[in-house]
Design an enzyme around this catalytic site. Structure first.
Site, PDB file in Angstrom:
ATOM      1  N   HIS A 493      74.630 -34.916  15.734  1.00  0.00           N
ATOM      2  CA  HIS A 493      75.350 -36.041  16.621  1.00  0.00           C
ATOM      3  C   HIS A 493      73.825 -36.993  16.238  1.00  0.00           C
ATOM      4  CE1 HIS A 493      76.904 -39.855  18.098  1.00  0.00           C
ATOM      5  NE2 HIS A 493      75.503 -39.927  18.477  1.00  0.00           N
ATOM      6  N   GLU A 494      72.328 -36.507  16.901  1.00  0.00           N
ATOM      7  CA  GLU A 494      71.203 -37.348  16.664  1.00  0.00           C
ATOM      8  C   GLU A 494      70.661 -37.101  14.720  1.00  0.00           C
ATOM      9  OE1 GLU A 494      70.364 -39.498  18.792  1.00  0.00           O
ATOM     10  OE2 GLU A 494      72.331 -39.294  20.691  1.00  0.00           O
ATOM     11  N   HIS A 497      72.011 -40.156  13.280  1.00  0.00           N
ATOM     12  CA  HIS A 497      71.314 -41.365  12.900  1.00  0.00           C
ATOM     13  C   HIS A 497      69.886 -41.811  11.827  1.00  0.00           C
ATOM     14  CE1 HIS A 497      73.828 -43.540  15.679  1.00  0.00           C
ATOM     15  NE2 HIS A 497      73.175 -42.515  16.712  1.00  0.00           N
ATOM     16  N   HIS A 500      71.282 -41.529   7.950  1.00  0.00           N
ATOM     17  CA  HIS A 500      71.132 -42.768   8.058  1.00  0.00           C
ATOM     18  C   HIS A 500      70.328 -43.498   7.732  1.00  0.00           C
ATOM     19  CE1 HIS A 500      73.937 -47.043   9.609  1.00  0.00           C
ATOM     20  NE2 HIS A 500      73.909 -46.566   8.837  1.00  0.00           N
TER      21      HIS A 500
END
Length: 708
Positions: A493-494, A497, A500
């Site tokens: 998940h992290e 980021h 992204h």
């Protein structure tokens, strides 16, 4: 540089000059105010940071920033995008760099010495930004550009940047009377001090620990026992075993310990952080924050803080956010009731003689998982080596976005645990990725991503620097760090980021990478979680730490079969926090006792007594250590609605989650776009339609509403 620092430096230099005739007096520059030097367009000089230098660095950077603003407002030429908006984009670079150091120290390297600096400087930083946001001459220029007839000639990205500046200034009080501006500024300054105190109280409670007795250790898996010993050794308690009062330490213990009394002891310490009375109690601070927020919202022309916060989010209104949460809440607690009945049946069968309590939930959920799906997550953990999973993240991002990662040496870091990687695509440098994986005293709990520098090509081609930060328990030298499946999901998940940010392709820094709406920013990161469970990642990187063999296919099938298990618990503990957050900020101008409000509102929601909020109010750092997620914790659910819908686009494609055509659309429409395009338009371009809730309900195993 500030006079006080100069005098100290001059005294030392003068003494040296007395010993060395002819040596000229010279002011030593503060390392944090210097441009980043070295390869890759410069990197932070972490090796030169001293806590004693933070105050002077911030003051010098703020002064420079105000001088840059004065230069813009003093311009004689009529306001244009270039001499006003573009000039604002180029202002504050030194301050951004200094704050990179400042916030890294606050999150990763906090000490009593640093916390004193925070207490002094956080209110000053708040006042600094208010001075800019309420600068009448500056806003007059922004408004003139915004209302100019030739605005239509700007590029779409320039128009987006202009809209953001104009909107943010208005929302900060640019159109208020001088008296109202002054009051908003005073509120912001007071809030900044309260946020700092809340964070420091939370960190203080998370830096405590629960010592385990020999009886507490009975039946504890060897890996958890070793982690507890490592926690003790780190805190200079050789021969002891402790559970640190952070989620990364507590959750595995609650899952793995068969000793009910020990579970309760650890659970109570954890859920009562910030709520124990005394110096670190956060309840009075929260009450003040809520009163100040609603006063500020009304001064700015909004009914509540929630209405102010959501105006420029995807949800637009609190009512829209509440509608989504309420649609998911009822099926979530219905599923919890089913799961609790299954757990109670096991307790009764074992002759437990007690009713399931919150400190029992994780332990007995694992028993139900094993009974229903023949899946024991302790069988999975030996295949989840942190280093191998990191390689798996790299590989998957390479398949989707063409990234390659190369470990670097000689780059300054703020702690010896940090490693640095160069990221390239097709041989071209894309950015740097810093990884800080381990827990330590002075580091806040949880996991997060930071952007040290955003991608842009406004003045020159500038590549990004991003980081991921976790709180895994460091093993003995040479031993692999094994993590749980849930922690592996968080790791991906992290990293979502981070990629992204690494995929950013914008001209202007203010709309680059993760600088998007709060209820959109979690979408790319939640989507990246899906690649962990793909066979391609598991077969190559989920390798047994002793044998090196990949995770067995039958074990993977069990994981897939149990994929929706626990969604009732996970959704309910999260949504309880999100609903209380929103209700607190919709309550209006009333005196709120946080504990009482939490208790009464959860009762109205029929909160299952076997579960507590993921973040109880007195420890809810997302909401009360800054404005960040205030009235915005719903964002994870809003983003997951997008995520589930987007994941089905991959699942339905010929190439599944590695389908090249879908990955290309994801990059072009979402991952590279940042905030250059409205997020609603981004998703519509990617999916070919607006988002639907049906995929979210299917993902969680809940009934799909008609028409969804």
């Amino acid at each position: 540089m500030q006079r006080r620092t100069f005098l100290a430096t001059a005294a030392v230099t003068g003494a040296m000059a007395a010993l060395q005739p002819g040596l000229a007096l010279a002011e030593t520059p503060n390392p944090m105010t210097q441009k980043w030097a070295g390869r890759f367009g410069g990197v932070p000089a972490f090796d030169k940071v001293k806590v004693a230098d933070f105050k002077s660095a911030l003051e010098a950077a703020m002064a420079k920033n105000l001088a840059e603003i004065d230069a813009i407002t003093a311009g004689k030429a009529a306001p244009t995008f270039e001499n006003t908006i573009a000039a604002l984009e180029d202002a504050g670079r030194m301050l951004n760099d200094v704050q990179t150091y400042y916030y890294i120290w606050g999150s990763n390297m906090s000490t009593p010495e640093f916390q004193k600096v925070e207490e002094e400087m956080d209110p000053k930083l708040s006042a600094h930004y208010d001075k800019i946001n309420q600068n009448a001459a500056l806003f007059a220029r922004i408004e003139a550009v915004y209302n100019a007839p030739d605005k239509a000639k700007l590029t779409p990205e320039q128009q987006r940047v202009l809209w953001i500046y104009y909107t943010n200034f208005v929302r900060s009080g640019a159109k208020l009377s001088p008296e109202a501006k002054a009051r908003v500024g005073a509120i912001n300054t007071e809030l900044a001090g309260l946020y700092t105190k809340f964070s420091q109280n939370q960190l203080a409670d998370e830096n405590t620990w629960i010592e385990l007795s020999e009886a507490d250790l009975a039946g504890l898996p060897e890996g958890l026992k070793a982690a507890a010993a490592s926690n003790a050794a780190t805190r200079k308690l050789p021969g002891k075993h402790v559970i640190v009062n952070t989620r990364s330490s507590v959750d595995p213990f609650l899952t793995g310990s068969p000793v009910r009394a020990a579970r309760e002891k650890v659970w109570r310490a954890f859920v009562n952080r910030g709520d124990n009375g005394g110096a670190t109690d956060n309840n009075a601070i929260i009450s003040k924050i809520l009163k100040l927020r609603v006063e500020r919202a009304k001064l700015l022309g909004y009914k509540t803080h929630a209405h102010w916060r959501l105006e420029n989010a995807m949800a637009k209104t609190p009512e829209n956010a509440m509608a989504l949460m309420e649609a998911v809440w009822k099926p979530a607690i219905a599923q919890v009731a089913i799961d609790v009945a299954d757990m109670q049946a096991i307790i009764d069968k074992e002759g437990g003689g007690f009713k399931l309590e919150p400190w029992d939930y994780r332990f007995y959920a694992e028993k139900v998982r094993k009974a229903k799906y023949d899946l024991d997550m302790n069988e999975v953990k030996p295949y989840l080596q942190l280093d191998k999973l990191r390689e798996g993240m790299f590989w998957a991002s390479g398949q989707l976005y063409g990234f390659e990662f190369k470990k670097l040496e000689g780059i300054p870091v703020f702690h010896e645990d940090v490693t640095v990687y160069e990221v390239t695509r097709g041989g071209k440098h894309v950015g740097l990725w810093y990884f800080d994986p381990y827990a330590r005293p002075g580091k806040r709990s949880g996991a997060w991503m930071n952007a040290y520098r955003t991608q842009e090509r406004f003045k020159r081609e500038t590549t990004t620097i991003v980081s991921n930060n976790s709180n895994f328990i460091k093993g003995k030298p040479g031993e692999p760090v094994l993590i749980s499946w849930d922690d592996a999901v968080t790791l991906f998940h992290e990293f979502g980021h981070a990629i992204h940010g690494l995929n950013a392709n914008a001209t202007y820094p203010s709309v680059s990478g993760t600088a998007v709406a709060r209820d959109y920013v979690e979408f790319p990161s939640q989507l990246n979680e899906h690649w962990l469970s793909t066979p391609q990642v598991l077969n190559q990187f989920a390798l047994h730490y002793q044998t090196g063999k990949p995770i067995p296919a039958e074990l993977v099938k069990k994981i897939e079969a149990a994929g929706k298990f626990g969604q009732g618990f996970g959704t309910t503990e999260y949504l309880a926090s999100a609903l209380i957050d929103m209700k607190l900020h919709l309550a209006g101008d009333v005196d709120i006792d946080p504990d009482k409000f939490e208790r009464e509102e959860l009762a109205k929601l029929n909160m299952p007594k076997e579960i507590v909020m993921r973040h109880r109010t007195p420890q809810f750092g997302h909401v009360f250590s800054g404005d960040g997620y205030s009235a915005g914790y719903y964002s994870y659910l809003w983003s997951d609605t997008l995520t589930a819908d987007a994941a089905e686009a991959f699942a339905d494609a010929p190439g599944g989650f590695y389908d090249k055509a879908v990955a290309k659309r994801l990059y072009e429409d979402i991952m590279s776009a940042g905030n250059t395009i409205d997020p609603v338009e981004q998703f519509r371009a990617f999916r070919g339609r607006d988002v639907k809730i049906g995929a979210l309900m299917r993902k969680r195993g809940f009934p799909v509403p008609p028409g969804a």
